[in-house]
Every structure is written in structure tokens, then in C-alpha cells.
Scaffold this motif. Structure first.
Motif, PDB file in Angstrom:
ATOM      1  N   TYR A 246       0.907  -2.140 -29.703  1.00 41.58           N
ATOM      2  CA  TYR A 246       1.812  -1.042 -30.453  1.00 41.58           C
ATOM      3  C   TYR A 246       3.320  -1.362 -30.684  1.00 41.58           C
ATOM      4  N   PHE A 247       3.513  -1.225 -31.904  1.00 36.23           N
ATOM      5  CA  PHE A 247       4.724  -1.417 -32.443  1.00 36.23           C
ATOM      6  C   PHE A 247       5.420  -2.574 -32.118  1.00 36.23           C
ATOM      7  N   GLN A 248       4.873  -3.749 -32.276  1.00 33.24           N
ATOM      8  CA  GLN A 248       5.462  -5.085 -32.381  1.00 33.24           C
ATOM      9  C   GLN A 248       6.376  -5.238 -33.398  1.00 33.24           C
ATOM     10  N   ARG A 249       7.569  -6.014 -33.250  1.00 32.51           N
ATOM     11  CA  ARG A 249       8.523  -5.857 -34.267  1.00 32.51           C
ATOM     12  C   ARG A 249       8.505  -6.986 -35.160  1.00 32.51           C
ATOM     13  N   ALA A 250       9.645  -7.148 -35.962  1.00 28.11           N
ATOM     14  CA  ALA A 250       9.792  -8.340 -36.936  1.00 28.11           C
ATOM     15  C   ALA A 250       9.883  -9.416 -36.523  1.00 28.11           C
ATOM     16  N   ALA A 251       9.093 -10.395 -37.238  1.00 27.98           N
ATOM     17  CA  ALA A 251       9.205 -12.025 -36.948  1.00 27.98           C
ATOM     18  C   ALA A 251      10.403 -12.407 -37.877  1.00 27.98           C
ATOM     19  N   ILE A 252      10.587 -11.795 -39.131  1.00 30.73           N
ATOM     20  CA  ILE A 252      11.424 -12.292 -40.034  1.00 30.73           C
ATOM     21  C   ILE A 252      12.399 -11.067 -40.507  1.00 30.73           C
TER      22      ILE A 252
ATOM     23  N   ASP B 119       3.740  -4.216 -36.325  1.00 34.14           N
ATOM     24  CA  ASP B 119       2.388  -4.564 -36.197  1.00 34.14           C
ATOM     25  C   ASP B 119       1.796  -3.654 -35.057  1.00 34.14           C
ATOM     26  N   SER B 120       0.947  -3.002 -35.243  1.00 34.92           N
ATOM     27  CA  SER B 120       0.028  -2.195 -34.320  1.00 34.92           C
ATOM     28  C   SER B 120      -1.288  -2.462 -34.550  1.00 34.92           C
TER      29      SER B 120
END
Ligand code: FES
Ligand code: FE2
Length: 463
Positions: free
Chosen positions: A273-279, A400-401
Motif C-alpha cells: 500500500y502506497f509505495q512511493r516514487a522511484a524517480i 504503487d499499491s
């Protein structure tokens, strides 16, 4: 066979109409010209832009650069303050890239005029005592903010200067920001449009060349858009069905061209749940036919728990994912084209008059619509829509969830995915005004509840 022996066998079959399309219209000047006198240039100057990396500016030497068509020099005074000045000396135009860095400014090599970081002339050593020239003249200068290895400038009128926006992804736990930049010989708009075009990931990065990414990326996502009602950003919602899960991938672009992209190592195998930005990146107009992406790659447990990223490949003109530069052999680039080839391949300045926008181009159309609206506001004497000016971190949505929501027999899975994606965005939207930590906790727990909503479960069948 001699010419005399050649016999025209028969006319080629087919409906050949190249001659009808041989002449090409000009590019759209409104969206592609960024100089100081142009409508788009005036609009773009209302925002903070990354101009370079701190590693590009030596302690004792100036660094020549360019942004929005203006030749500039960056330097760091001996007191440690960064300056950004117009490149050519206000005396007789010698380039300040050959100047000497001083205690609190830079001194031109030719006749010694010295400038402070705000363009005030500190010294004109060749002028007689009592000369008023340094009070009469000022040099073009822009304010600089240093943040985590990137240098940002604001090039608009001082009275319109916004806060430097600190987004919520700039200060995450277990997350290290590593700066990089990539240069492109092409107009800024076509580079910026890539992030608003999520369909290309399925074709360019998965099905049509090689799998650049994990297997789950080759599935055709349901794609939809969310335009924030305040007009400051738009999100692409890419929703994949992967086994018994629904993977909602939210890309976003804050206008004009600040965008964030999630992990490219995502497999969608595990609930999250709510994995954040890679870029986190800005697409920066250098001039009308060259562009730079100035960005951070995110490293650390929060975004890359398996430690697959390669920090040693991240820096000036290099990043750790395939196909972002021209540094591969031409044949490889033909056989396995990637973003760089697709974007630069559109020409120095992509011509909108020869495009035929279709279903896959809605994000591009949304971007252009909002850019035109921003340009119009500035032409009317209003500031463009910008991130909130309240001294708080700016909430962003890139994430990303992966939700454990299996297919429901008898229910159109595409429609189910579309509804789940919008439910995810509704959760994000509802938390816009919360402080950061509270927001993260709230968003994660609300997203976790989605799998139990009757409309997303088998219970729907019983109703
Ligand atoms: S040209 Fe710079 S001081 Fe004369
Ligand atoms: Fe791409």
C-alpha cells in the motif's frame, strides 16, 4: 542489364500517397518556444527549475550553463553561497565562465568587474574614484536554492516568486535521493509528454521490443486519468490484473513538467500500500531544441527492498535503467529502442500538425490543455496554478499499491479495476490537507480497507 533492356513489369500495387504529406507544418510555437519574450517562456518562468547538480559546480570555478534559452553561469562564493548570473559581463560581454570566484561573488576576468549573487555590482576597479557606473548598472541574476544535491533557480519576476515547493517525497524515511541528469537534443514538451503517456510502457518497454521490466508489465493495464480539481496536477492510473491482485500504479505530473514515477522493479506479487516514487524529476527546457531531465533516483528499503537499483550508475548523463541516453551502439538502439529513441525520434521539435492523436493519447492532451491554460493565465496577468503556498510539504500521489482483490465471476474485470483505481485516488485526495505522517498512516489504512468493500468482493454477487 542495361537501361535499354529494362522493361517496366507492372506498376507497383498499393495506394501510395506520400506526395500528399511531403510538406510538414511548423511546430506549435505556443507550447514549444520558451525564450523570455514568448508566452510559454513567461509561463515557465513562474516556477522553480533545477538548473544543475551541486557536483557540477566546483568550489573555486564557475560553471557555464543554459536554461529557458538564457546563457547563465553558476558559481559558489567562497562564503559558500550559490549564484546564478547571466553569462556575459555587463561591462563588455566577456563570459563569466572565465571569472574568478570571490568571497561573496564573482569577478570578470577582463577588467575586473565584481558581481554579488543578486547581480549588484560590487566593484569596477578600472573606473575612476567617484564613478557612479556601479550604481547605475545591475547584472541579471536569479535566486538559487540548493536541495539534496540539486540546484534550483527561479527566473521569473521577483514579485511573482513562489515558495520553493518541497514535495512529500523529498524527505521519506529509509529513502536516499541520488541526483542525476540526462540531456536530449529535442524540445522539452515531447520529453515531458512521455510520463503522461502510460500506454507506451506496454508497447515500448514490454511487448514490442524486449521485456525491460518484470513479467507483470506485459499485461495490458486499464488506464484512466485523474485531474485534480485545483488544476495543479494530473495522474495516470494504470491498473493491472496480476493473478488474484489488482496493482494500481499512479504516475503524476504537476504542471508544467514535474513528475514522479514508481518502482520499475515492481512484480505485483505481494500485497502493498502506497509505495512511493522511484524517480522524482523535472523535464527542463534548456533551449527550444535541447532538454535536460534533472532528477533524483530514490534508493533504500522503502522503494527497493531487494536492493536491485544500481546507485553507481546514477549521475551526470547516466542512470540505472535501460535506454535513457544515446550511449548504446546504433544497432542496439534500433533493435531494442527505449524512451530516448522514442522521444528524440520525434524530431528536434515534434510537429503536432502531423500527429493523429487517438485513444492512447489522453494524457498528452490533458498536459497540453493545462499548459495552454497556464500560459493564458499568465498572459492575463494572473499567476499560474502552482503547488500550495502554505509552508507545508506538497502532497503528491505517485505510488504503487497491490490490493488482494481477485476477479469476481460475472463482473467486468476492466470496470472493476477502473473503480478500484478511482477508489485509490479518492483516498489520496481525501488526505490532501493532513500533516505528512498522519496522511501516510491514514492512506495506508484506508487503502487496506478497499479489499473489503462490498463492491470489490464476491459479496457483490450476493447483493
Ligand atoms: S568585460 Fe567584464 S569587466 Fe570588462
Ligand atoms: Fe518509458
Amino acid at each position: 542489364m542495361s537501361v535499354a533492356e529494362y522493361i517496366w513489369p507492372q506498376p507497383p500495387k498499393g495506394n501510395y500517397r506520400g506526395s500528399q504529406k511531403a510538406s510538414r507544418p511548423a511546430p506549435d510555437p505556443l507550447l514549444t518556444q520558451t525564450g523570455p519574450e514568448t508566452p510559454c517562456g513567461k509561463y515557465l518562468r513562474m516556477f522553480w527549475w533545477p538548473i544543475g547538480m551541486t557536483s557540477e559546480v566546483p568550489d573555486d570555478l564557475p560553471h557555464k550553463t543554459k536554461l529557458l534559452g538564457e546563457d547563465l553561469v553558476l558559481f559558489k562564493t567562497r562564503q559558500g553561497e550559490y549564484g546564478c548570473l547571466h553569462l556575459n559581463c555587463s561591462h563588455r560581454n566577456t563570459s563569466l565562465e572565465f571569472g574568478h570566484v570571490t568571497e561573496c561573488g564573482i569577478r570578470c576576468c577582463y577588467h575586473g568587474w565584481e558581481y554579488a549573487v543578486d547581480g549588484t555590482i560590487l566593484d569596477t576597479p578600472g573606473e575612476p574614484a567617484g564613478s557612479k557606473i556601479k550604481e547605475r548598472v545591475f547584472h541579471g541574476a536569479y535566486p538559487v536554492v540548493e536541495f539534496k544535491g540539486l540546484l534550483f533557480v527561479y527566473m521569473g519576476p521577483q514579485e511573482w516568486m513562489p515558495e520553493f515547493p518541497v514535495y512529500d517525497t523529498f524527505n521519506l524515511a529509509d529513502d536516499e535521493l541520488v541526483p542525476y541528469s540526462i540531456s536530449y537534443p529535442a524540445n522539452w514538451l515531447q520529453i515531458a509528454e512521455n510520463t503522461t503517456d502510460p500506454y507506451h510502457t506496454v508497447f515500448l518497454h514490454a511487448n514490442h521490443s524486449i521485456d525491460h521490466f518484470e513479467e507483470s508489465w506485459g499485461e495490458m493495464p486499464v488506464i484512466d486519468w485523474h485531474e485534480h480539481e485545483n488544476g495543479r496536477h494530473t495522474c495516470n492510473l494504470c491498473t493491472f490484473r496480476w493473478k488474484d491482485k489488482i496493482w494500481v500504479r499512479v504516475y503524476e505530473t504537476f504542471f508544467p513538467s514535474f513528475s514522479q514515477v514508481g518502482s520499475f522493479f515492481e512484480t505485483a506479487e505481494d500485497e502493498k500500500y502506497f509505495q512511493r516514487a522511484a524517480i522524482t524529476k523535472w523535464t527542463v527546457p534548456v533551449d527550444d531544441t535541447s532538454t535536460k531531465i534533472s532528477a533524483w533516483r530514490h534508493f533504500g528499503k522503502a522503494i527497493d527492498s531487494d536492493n536491485l537499483g544500481r546507485r553507481e550508475l546514477v549521475g551526470k548523463d547516466t542512470v540505472d535503467f535501460l535506454g535513457q541516453t544515446a550511449d548504446r551502439p546504433y544497432e542496439d538502439r534500433q533493435r531494442i529502442p527505449s524512451d530516448y529513441e522514442a522521444q528524440v525520434g520525434q524530431g528536434l521539435v515534434a510537429v503536432h500538425g502531423t500527429e493523429n492523436l487517438g485513444h492512447t493519447d489522453r494524457g498528452v492532451a490533458i498536459l497540453r490543455k493545462n499548459l495552454r491554460a497556464g500560459i493564458e493565465r499568465v498572459q492575463n496577468g494572473e499567476p499560474p496554478v502552482r503547488p500550495p503556498q502554505n509552508g507545508q510539504e506538497v502532497p503528491s500521489y505517485c505510488s504503487d499499491s497491490v490490493l488482494p482483490i481477485p476477479e469476481i465471476p460475472g463482473v467486468d474485470d476492466e470496470e472493476l479495476r477502473r473503480q478500484v483505481a478511482h477508489a485509490v485516488v479518492d483516498v489520496l485526495r481525501s488526505a490532501d490537507d493532513m500533516p505528512r505522517d498522519e496522511r501516510v498512516t491514514f492512506v495506508k489504512s484506508e487503502l487496506e480497507k478497499l479489499k473489503d468493500r462490498p463492491e470489490f468482493t464476491q459479496a457483490k454477487l450476493a447483493s
